[in-house]
Design a protein around this motif. Structure first.
Motif, PDB file in Angstrom:
ATOM      1  N   ASP A 140      -4.629  15.019 -21.055  1.00 30.24           N
ATOM      2  CA  ASP A 140      -4.094  13.657 -21.070  1.00 30.24           C
ATOM      3  C   ASP A 140      -4.661  12.792 -19.955  1.00 30.24           C
ATOM      4  O   ASP A 140      -4.439  11.584 -19.930  1.00 30.24           O
ATOM      5  CB  ASP A 140      -2.567  13.689 -20.951  1.00 30.24           C
ATOM      6  N   THR A 175      -9.717   3.712 -23.527  1.00 32.60           N
ATOM      7  CA  THR A 175      -9.806   5.054 -24.113  1.00 32.60           C
ATOM      8  C   THR A 175     -10.825   5.127 -25.240  1.00 32.60           C
ATOM      9  O   THR A 175     -11.093   6.211 -25.757  1.00 32.60           O
ATOM     10  CB  THR A 175      -8.435   5.485 -24.645  1.00 32.60           C
ATOM     11  N   ASP A 176     -11.409   3.989 -25.623  1.00 31.98           N
ATOM     12  CA  ASP A 176     -12.388   3.972 -26.703  1.00 31.98           C
ATOM     13  C   ASP A 176     -13.825   3.888 -26.193  1.00 31.98           C
ATOM     14  O   ASP A 176     -14.753   3.789 -26.990  1.00 31.98           O
ATOM     15  CB  ASP A 176     -12.116   2.789 -27.648  1.00 31.98           C
ATOM     16  N   GLN A 231      -2.968   4.788 -17.423  1.00 32.30           N
ATOM     17  CA  GLN A 231      -3.452   4.413 -18.754  1.00 32.30           C
ATOM     18  C   GLN A 231      -2.441   3.531 -19.470  1.00 32.30           C
ATOM     19  O   GLN A 231      -2.822   2.572 -20.164  1.00 32.30           O
ATOM     20  CB  GLN A 231      -3.723   5.676 -19.579  1.00 32.30           C
ATOM     21  N   TYR A 261      -9.676  -1.135 -25.836  1.00 33.05           N
ATOM     22  CA  TYR A 261      -8.970  -0.153 -25.014  1.00 33.05           C
ATOM     23  C   TYR A 261      -9.975   0.703 -24.254  1.00 33.05           C
ATOM     24  O   TYR A 261     -11.027   1.075 -24.790  1.00 33.05           O
ATOM     25  CB  TYR A 261      -8.112   0.768 -25.883  1.00 33.05           C
ATOM     26  N   PHE A 298     -14.801   6.722 -19.980  1.00 38.48           N
ATOM     27  CA  PHE A 298     -13.533   7.390 -19.695  1.00 38.48           C
ATOM     28  C   PHE A 298     -13.275   8.610 -20.589  1.00 38.48           C
ATOM     29  O   PHE A 298     -12.238   9.248 -20.453  1.00 38.48           O
ATOM     30  CB  PHE A 298     -12.380   6.397 -19.856  1.00 38.48           C
ATOM     31  N   THR A 299     -14.183   8.905 -21.474  1.00 38.78           N
ATOM     32  CA  THR A 299     -13.935  10.004 -22.420  1.00 38.78           C
ATOM     33  C   THR A 299     -15.011  11.087 -22.396  1.00 38.78           C
ATOM     34  O   THR A 299     -14.910  12.064 -23.148  1.00 38.78           O
ATOM     35  CB  THR A 299     -13.833   9.450 -23.861  1.00 38.78           C
ATOM     36  N   ASN A 346     -12.577   0.758 -31.457  1.00 36.79           N
ATOM     37  CA  ASN A 346     -11.741   1.871 -31.881  1.00 36.79           C
ATOM     38  C   ASN A 346     -12.382   2.597 -33.055  1.00 36.79           C
ATOM     39  O   ASN A 346     -12.346   3.826 -33.146  1.00 36.79           O
ATOM     40  CB  ASN A 346     -10.354   1.377 -32.259  1.00 36.79           C
ATOM     41  N   LEU A 350      -7.833  11.073 -17.830  1.00 31.59           N
ATOM     42  CA  LEU A 350      -9.181  10.581 -18.099  1.00 31.59           C
ATOM     43  C   LEU A 350      -9.972  10.552 -16.797  1.00 31.59           C
ATOM     44  O   LEU A 350      -9.586   9.864 -15.845  1.00 31.59           O
ATOM     45  CB  LEU A 350      -9.139   9.171 -18.704  1.00 31.59           C
ATOM     46  N   LYS A 379      -3.050  -0.237 -20.969  1.00 28.13           N
ATOM     47  CA  LYS A 379      -2.804  -0.568 -22.377  1.00 28.13           C
ATOM     48  C   LYS A 379      -1.801  -1.720 -22.504  1.00 28.13           C
ATOM     49  O   LYS A 379      -1.983  -2.618 -23.333  1.00 28.13           O
ATOM     50  CB  LYS A 379      -2.301   0.642 -23.148  1.00 28.13           C
TER      51      LYS A 379
END
Length: 508
Positions: free
Chosen positions: A358, A262-263, A399, A260, A267-268, A432, A360, A403
């Motif tokens: 919320d 988001t991991d 997002q 993902y 992006f974080t 993750n 990114l 996903k």
């Protein structure tokens, strides 16, 4: 005589307890079993994939990173269990970047390095460099590492992907990394892999089928690959065709799925609220947004009771800055209500809002946020007075698209691997875990923090050499489970501490 007897007993007593102490403190280690390949045949190993296979690191491909790529680490272990030579399409230097006839190709620049606070271009530290990897002089294959940075699943089947003429078209249809590797202008990545009659392969593909959309902020310039469609179009059928071909000569193999976004730190890392303002600037910017805020309130009043524009959305779209740190950036959001389409009186109101936790922000936005479109004018600061364009931000709806696609692709990868009897690596779960607490191995703990986490390189997407070593161990464990090899039980997993987490700017 009695004295002698007591001395003898005392000596025996001491000796007895000495033996007990020795036994209690001595750990007898069982010898490790000899390495065996089990039912796997590693004699001709070919790795197929994209940048994760090639060894792309720090936003570039260069020799040291290629030598520390996951497949190269695996090949060294496979060699101990019957594996043969493993040829790499090595770049000509450790700068990174590609030239064509002495001129650098746009977008293919030297690597990033750590500049003390974060990633910076190599040349900002060491000065100008001459990129020596030139497409007018390519290495000779065949190559066992067929990882091509930038490749999507369907590119592995495309017969113009290595044609130099395709670099001159608009849009380009060729990939310079494959131009260096291709056996002929009309060759395919899969075809060149199969020409070597592999007995064992690794396939890690699909990341770019969603990553291009993600890194471009979901602006539509790099769409997600469709789930369905014929080979060369849809992911499902393309992936099935790849595995069918790779196994058609009896080869065994290992595949990995897609993490993902988001991991990964690309992006974080950049917060949604990185803007510090002094009181004067905050007041000036708020005055500049006063007309816009008034328009939002007018629209809410005019559309009250229609259900077409809610108070919740109106509050989300109000822009307000305050003196101090922690101000959220202003972003464009195409998912907001088009107020002009409802009432032409509100056509001038843009679809903008301040970012929330919320959203990114892509890593590359860090060099853009806070810069002034007009130098010296605080009312032209990007992310403050000038909203960030779509390409800098992944909003929640984008997002969710990503996903959904990753889940569908991963289901296909897992099902295809199971049906073909291949070893399977859950890279999604692995990354993750890196993002949520980290992973410990050989007294080192890696996590997904940029720069200091040890797992991700300076581009925030690709692994460090140490990250590649961790991944190689997971590949070997999966191979053990499927083919009854014993890399782990025989002590042949790699020590990740033997691999660096960064490369010096002066690396030769």
């Amino acid at each position: 005589m009695k004295t002698f007897k007591y001395i003898l007993l005392s000596t025996l007593f001491i000796a007895f307890y000495s033996c007990e102490d020795d036994d209690s403190n001595t750990v007898i280690e069982e010898p490790l079993p000899e390495l065996t390949a089990g039912s796997a045949d590693f004699s001709t190993y070919v790795a197929v994939g994209n940048s994760l296979t090639a060894g792309f690191t720090d936003n570039a491909l260069f020799k040291a990173a290629q030598e520390n790529a996951t497949p190269n680490i695996l090949s060294q272990k496979f060699a101990l269990a019957g594996g043969g030579d493993f040829s790499l399409p090595l770049m000509e230097d450790n700068f990174g970047g590609i030239a064509f006839g002495g001129n650098r190709l746009p977008g293919f620049n030297p690597r990033l390095v750590f500049g003390g606070a974060g990633p910076v271009p190599l040349e900002s530290v060491v000065g100008p460099v001459t990129v020596t990897t030139d497409l007018t002089s390519n290495p000779t294959g065949p190559f066992n590492n067929m990882g091509v940075p930038g490749a999507k699943s369907f590119h592995l089947l495309f017969d113009g992907y290595g044609n130099p003429a395709g670099l001159q078209t608009t849009p380009t249809t060729a990939n310079p990394y494959f131009v260096r590797m291709a056996s002929a202008p009309n060759a395919t990545i899969l075809g060149d892999a199969m020409a070597q009659s592999p007995t064992f392969f690794s396939l890690w593909i699909g990341n770019n089928d969603v990553l291009g959309y993600a890194t471009s902020g979901g602006d539509g310039s790099n769409p997600i690959t469709p789930v369905d469609g014929p080979p060369g179009v849809g992911f499902n059928q393309t992936y099935g065709a790849l595995v069918t071909t790779l196994t058609s000569q009896g080869a065994q193999g290992v595949v990995a799925n897609i993490p993902y976004v988001t991991d990964i730190p690309h992006f974080t890392t950049v917060p949604h609220n990185p803007i510090p303002l002094d009181a004067a600037t905050a007041t000036a910017v708020n005055q500049a947004y006063a007309e816009y805020n008034g328009g939002i309130q007018a629209a809410l009043a005019a559309l009250a009771g229609t259900g077409l524009f809610t108070e919740e959305e109106a509050n989300l779209r109000m822009i307000n800055f305050s003196a101090g740190a922690g101000n959220a950036v202003v972003i464009e959001d195409e998912s907001l209500t088009d107020l002009g389409a409802i009432n032409p009186a509100f056509a001038a109101l843009p679809k903008i809002r301040q970012a929330t936790a919320d959203d990114l922000l892509v890593l590359t936005a860090s060099s853009f946020i806070g810069t002034e479109a007009v130098p010296g004018n605080p009312l032209t600061v990007n992310g403050v007075a000038v909203p960030l364009a779509d390409r800098w931000v992944l909003i929640p709806s984008e997002q969710a698209e990503i996903k959904t696609a990753i889940d569908a692709f991963n289901a296909t990868i897992k099902a295809t691997a199971t049906q073909a009897g291949l070893a399977f690596v859950d890279a999604n779960a692995l990354l993750n875990q890196l993002a949520n607490g980290g992973i410990s191995s050989n007294s080192f703990t890696l996590n997904s923090s940029l720069v200091f986490g040890g797992a991700f390189s300076l581009d925030g997407i690709h692994p460090t050499a140490r990250g590649n070593a961790l991944i190689a161990n997971e590949f070997m464990k999966a191979i053990d489970a499927t083919y009854s090899s014993n890399f782990e039980a025989s002590g042949n997993l790699v020590d990740i501490g033997n691999y660096p987490t960064n490369y010096s700017p002066t690396l030769q």
